[in-house]
Design an enzyme around this catalytic site. Structure first.
Site, short mmCIF file in Angstrom:
data_model
loop_
_atom_site.label_atom_id
_atom_site.label_comp_id
_atom_site.label_asym_id
_atom_site.label_seq_id
_atom_site.Cartn_x
_atom_site.Cartn_y
_atom_site.Cartn_z
N ASP A 12 83.23 -16.50 51.00
CA ASP A 12 83.72 -15.76 49.84
C ASP A 12 83.11 -14.36 49.91
OD1 ASP A 12 85.10 -17.95 48.88
OD2 ASP A 12 83.45 -18.63 47.64
N ASP A 131 95.93 -24.18 44.95
CA ASP A 131 94.86 -24.64 44.07
C ASP A 131 95.45 -25.64 43.09
OD1 ASP A 131 93.27 -22.84 45.37
OD2 ASP A 131 93.27 -21.34 43.77
#
Length: 254
Positions: A12, A131
């Site tokens: 990330d 997601d």
């Protein structure tokens, strides 16, 4: 023939640095993108994924510079996602050195984007980031970093995206993400059985055993993980040896 499974570290990236948090909160800096990517490559990573968690205009420019610096040193595929809102964003991200782009919100808002990108750059460059959160007996697709429910069924959306040209599914369980309690096996298996392209499992990895489980019981083609690598809990090589010892074929070498 059983294809060898892949182990993929996820980085990330925020403002040019690799960060890690829980459910996108309490982010802590853990390193420099090119340095960590090259380290994981040396450990045997099959691919590297960068996810931009600060996708402002300024953040995208910083991200592109991190991608460029990293791509110069990598020989394994680099997938970049987060903040990719348009066809031009996909083109630019590939041009600065990414091998693949992952798209979530933009694909849901404009499904033909998947086809345009697949036709222009090849399906192998187009990864659908999905997601999903449990909703009764099924799972619902969420966008905008998991903040907006869409009403879309996760399995049906995965099938639709593949029909449109997506070459891979990056599947994240929102229920499992950040828990380190293991991947969502039921969700992963449902999507893997529904599509003809590779499924990368993401969300919830806390141990090597979790990775073995999702590659076997979950029928995933690849396992994405972050914390187990970033904090030195395990190397990629250790994970691969354990997965192989469990009878699961893994890739070795490039």
């Amino acid at each position: 023939m059983t294809l060898a499974k892949r182990i993929i570290p996820c980085l990330d990236v925020k403002e040019g640095s690799v960060v890690k948090g829980v459910c996108f909160k309490d982010l802590k800096r853990v390193g420099d993108p090119p340095t960590l990517a090259v380290e994981y490559q040396a450990q045997g990573a099959d691919e590297i994924v960068f996810l931009d968690v600060n996708a402002s205009v300024a953040g995208v420019k910083t991200m592109h510079e991190a991608v460029r610096r990293t791509a110069e040193q990598l020989f394994v595929p680099l997938t970049v996602g987060g903040g990719i809102r348009s066809f031009e964003d996909v083109r630019t991200t590939l041009n600065v050195g990414a091998d693949k782009t992952s798209v979530n919100t933009a694909a849901v808002m404009d499904p033909p984007l998947i086809s345009r990108c697949a036709e222009s750059f090849g399906s192998q460059c187009v990864v659908l980031a999905l997601d999903a959160k449990r909703a009764g007996d099924s799972w619902e697709v969420h966008t905008h970093s998991g903040t907006r429910p869409t009403g879309l069924d996760a399995v049906e959306w995965a099938k639709d995206a593949v029909r449109r040209g997506a070459g891979e599914i990056l599947l994240t369980s929102m229920d499992a993400d950040g828990t380190k309690a293991g991947y969502d096996i039921e969700l992963t298996r449902a999507v893997a059985r529904a599509v003809s392209v590779p499924v990368i499992a993401s969300g919830g990895c806390g141990s090597i055993e979790d990775i073995v489980e999702v590659l076997t019981e979950g029928e995933a083609d690849a396992a994405l993980a972050a914390s187990v690598f970033h904090y030195g809990q395990h190397t990629v090589g250790e994970v691969k040896r354990a997965v192989e010892a469990a009878g699961v074929p893994v890739r070795w070498g490039s």
